[in-house]
Scaffold this active site. Sequence first.
Site, PDB file in Angstrom:
ATOM      1  N   HIS A 197       6.563  -7.733  -1.377  1.00 44.92           N
ATOM      2  CA  HIS A 197       5.480  -8.165  -2.267  1.00 44.92           C
ATOM      3  C   HIS A 197       5.079  -7.093  -3.278  1.00 44.92           C
ATOM      4  O   HIS A 197       4.005  -7.168  -3.856  1.00 44.92           O
ATOM      5  CB  HIS A 197       4.274  -8.615  -1.439  1.00 44.92           C
ATOM      6  CG  HIS A 197       4.568  -9.812  -0.588  1.00 44.92           C
ATOM      7  ND1 HIS A 197       3.813 -10.186   0.493  1.00 44.92           N
ATOM      8  CD2 HIS A 197       5.556 -10.733  -0.667  1.00 44.92           C
ATOM      9  CE1 HIS A 197       4.325 -11.276   1.043  1.00 44.92           C
ATOM     10  NE2 HIS A 197       5.381 -11.615   0.372  1.00 44.92           N
ATOM     11  N   ASP A 213       0.792  -1.239   0.000  1.00 45.32           N
ATOM     12  CA  ASP A 213       0.000   0.000   0.000  1.00 45.32           C
ATOM     13  C   ASP A 213       0.824   1.289   0.000  1.00 45.32           C
ATOM     14  O   ASP A 213       0.251   2.381  -0.077  1.00 45.32           O
ATOM     15  CB  ASP A 213      -0.958  -0.008   1.202  1.00 45.32           C
ATOM     16  CG  ASP A 213      -0.238  -0.232   2.535  1.00 45.32           C
ATOM     17  OD1 ASP A 213       0.937   0.162   2.666  1.00 45.32           O
ATOM     18  OD2 ASP A 213      -0.856  -0.804   3.451  1.00 45.32           O
ATOM     19  N   SER A 272       0.673 -12.455  10.438  1.00 43.31           N
ATOM     20  CA  SER A 272       0.371 -13.784  10.972  1.00 43.31           C
ATOM     21  C   SER A 272       1.565 -14.723  10.802  1.00 43.31           C
ATOM     22  O   SER A 272       1.553 -15.841  11.288  1.00 43.31           O
ATOM     23  CB  SER A 272      -0.848 -14.365  10.244  1.00 43.31           C
ATOM     24  OG  SER A 272      -0.549 -14.483   8.860  1.00 43.31           O
ATOM     25  N   ASN A 294       1.805  -7.989  18.077  1.00 46.35           N
ATOM     26  CA  ASN A 294       0.725  -8.444  17.189  1.00 46.35           C
ATOM     27  C   ASN A 294      -0.595  -8.505  17.955  1.00 46.35           C
ATOM     28  O   ASN A 294      -0.613  -8.727  19.160  1.00 46.35           O
ATOM     29  CB  ASN A 294       1.070  -9.825  16.620  1.00 46.35           C
ATOM     30  CG  ASN A 294       0.470 -10.031  15.249  1.00 46.35           C
ATOM     31  OD1 ASN A 294       0.688  -9.222  14.362  1.00 46.35           O
ATOM     32  ND2 ASN A 294      -0.301 -11.080  15.076  1.00 46.35           N
TER      33      ASN A 294
HETATM   34  P1  NAD Z   1      -2.373 -11.594   7.651  1.00 48.56           P
HETATM   35  O1  NAD Z   1      -3.713 -11.088   7.277  1.00 48.56           O
HETATM   36  O2  NAD Z   1      -2.068 -13.013   7.406  1.00 48.56           O
HETATM   37  O3  NAD Z   1      -2.142 -11.326   9.212  1.00 48.56           O
HETATM   38  C1  NAD Z   1      -2.348 -10.077   9.791  1.00 48.56           C
HETATM   39  C2  NAD Z   1      -1.936 -10.149  11.249  1.00 48.56           C
HETATM   40  O4  NAD Z   1      -1.978  -8.838  11.775  1.00 48.56           O
HETATM   41  C3  NAD Z   1      -2.858 -11.014  12.106  1.00 48.56           C
HETATM   42  O5  NAD Z   1      -2.057 -11.853  12.924  1.00 48.56           O
HETATM   43  C4  NAD Z   1      -3.612  -9.996  12.972  1.00 48.56           C
HETATM   44  O6  NAD Z   1      -3.894 -10.466  14.257  1.00 48.56           O
HETATM   45  C5  NAD Z   1      -2.626  -8.870  13.038  1.00 48.56           C
HETATM   46  N1  NAD Z   1      -3.233  -7.559  13.213  1.00 48.56           N
HETATM   47  C6  NAD Z   1      -4.416  -7.076  12.722  1.00 48.56           C
HETATM   48  N2  NAD Z   1      -4.586  -5.797  13.079  1.00 48.56           N
HETATM   49  C7  NAD Z   1      -3.498  -5.469  13.817  1.00 48.56           C
HETATM   50  C8  NAD Z   1      -3.079  -4.282  14.464  1.00 48.56           C
HETATM   51  N3  NAD Z   1      -3.828  -3.167  14.451  1.00 48.56           N
HETATM   52  N4  NAD Z   1      -1.902  -4.294  15.137  1.00 48.56           N
HETATM   53  C9  NAD Z   1      -1.135  -5.406  15.177  1.00 48.56           C
HETATM   54  N5  NAD Z   1      -1.472  -6.564  14.590  1.00 48.56           N
HETATM   55  C10 NAD Z   1      -2.639  -6.580  13.905  1.00 48.56           C
HETATM   56  O7  NAD Z   1      -1.301 -10.627   6.951  1.00 48.56           O
HETATM   57  P2  NAD Z   1       0.234 -10.897   6.539  1.00 48.56           P
HETATM   58  O8  NAD Z   1       0.904 -11.739   7.552  1.00 48.56           O
HETATM   59  O9  NAD Z   1       0.793  -9.579   6.185  1.00 48.56           O
HETATM   60  O10 NAD Z   1       0.194 -11.777   5.224  1.00 48.56           O
HETATM   61  C11 NAD Z   1      -0.764 -11.668   4.239  1.00 48.56           C
HETATM   62  C12 NAD Z   1      -0.416 -10.987   2.925  1.00 48.56           C
HETATM   63  O11 NAD Z   1      -1.401  -9.994   2.821  1.00 48.56           O
HETATM   64  C13 NAD Z   1       0.839 -10.245   2.712  1.00 48.56           C
HETATM   65  O12 NAD Z   1       1.500 -10.837   1.667  1.00 48.56           O
HETATM   66  C14 NAD Z   1       0.424  -8.832   2.244  1.00 48.56           C
HETATM   67  O13 NAD Z   1       1.048  -8.517   1.026  1.00 48.56           O
HETATM   68  C15 NAD Z   1      -1.033  -8.969   1.939  1.00 48.56           C
HETATM   69  N6  NAD Z   1      -1.909  -7.850   2.275  1.00 48.56           N
HETATM   70  C16 NAD Z   1      -1.451  -6.573   2.271  1.00 48.56           C
HETATM   71  C17 NAD Z   1      -2.288  -5.529   2.607  1.00 48.56           C
HETATM   72  C18 NAD Z   1      -1.738  -4.118   2.568  1.00 48.56           C
HETATM   73  O14 NAD Z   1      -0.886  -3.817   1.732  1.00 48.56           O
HETATM   74  N7  NAD Z   1      -2.189  -3.241   3.455  1.00 48.56           N
HETATM   75  C19 NAD Z   1      -3.606  -5.787   2.988  1.00 48.56           C
HETATM   76  C20 NAD Z   1      -4.059  -7.109   2.977  1.00 48.56           C
HETATM   77  C21 NAD Z   1      -3.197  -8.139   2.622  1.00 48.56           C
END
Ligand code: NAD
Length: 252
Positions: free
Chosen positions: A123, A108, A194, A214
């Site tokens: 990514h 983002d 995660s 987290n």
């Molecule tokens: P994930 O969705 O697998 O895990 C997100 C983690 O963040 C969870 O464990 C959750 O408990 C925790 N979380 C949620 N809100 C939080 C907060 N306010 N503070 C702290 N922790 C919080 O995401 P991931 O591990 O990044 O892997 C998934 C993939 O998703 C990545 O490859 C990423 O590129 C992609 N993704 C990116 C975006 C973005 O660019 N914003 C959005 C969605 C998915």
Amino acid sequence: MEIVKEIKRLKEIIDSAKSIVFLGGAGVSCESGIPDFRSNLGIYNQKHNINPEKILSHNFFMNQPKIFYDFYKEKFLYLDALPNPGHFYLADLEEIGKLNTVITQNIDGLHQKAGSVNVIELHGNVYRNKCVKCSKEFDIDYIIKQANPVRCDECNGLVKPEVVLYNETLEEDNVINAVNSIIEADLLIIAGTSLNVYPAAELIRFAKKKLLINLSRTSKDIFCDYVYYGKFGEICKEISLKDNWQLYLKVL
Ligand code: NAD
């Protein structure tokens, strides 16, 4: 593993580190209004006709580009989102010379918007797009304005966002730079992930000391030296280097 409960102790851990690297994921941007994948309100837990992991794969993009783009534009483009106190805190740590690198799985661009300079985007980034046929580059405005699937105005080839899809490999230089920066640091702060997505999750094993912040537990908590459960942005407000974190908002 020490479960850290007090902000004071968390501050001490960060203050005593001389060189820090940050590894983050989708959770870091949740407080900016961008949903993650795996939380209760995350993209994977919403109703879809097709499994999101399937739509976000290389083969699906090549074979069903219209469905891909319909999904992608609705779920991944949050162009008005603003950085939150978590992004700003990391930019401040870099500015005072304590943090060397932000390694992010996010696409983002919010770390750069907050002022972070040394950012490794494992990514990719939604703002960069390229024709798969002639390699012409396109900005995000082009992507938004075109009908789906987005095609090149020169050769009619498919335009692909420069984000890493399932079944695609990460840019080798990014991985090498990420590993080297983690090896050189004395503390890796991991947040909002995660730790389910590889090879990003694998990177933590190169760290000397690991602090995980987290919202929920991960399968790798036990491999971390310190674990703090909570919202990253909220916590960063508490440990902010600025007296009043709202000062950040004036910068934008
Ligand atoms: P994930 O969705 O697998 O895990 C997100 C983690 O963040 C969870 O464990 C959750 O408990 C925790 N979380 C949620 N809100 C939080 C907060 N306010 N503070 C702290 N922790 C919080 O995401 P991931 O591990 O990044 O892997 C998934 C993939 O998703 C990545 O490859 C990423 O590129 C992609 N993704 C990116 C975006 C973005 O660019 N914003 C959005 C969605 C998915």
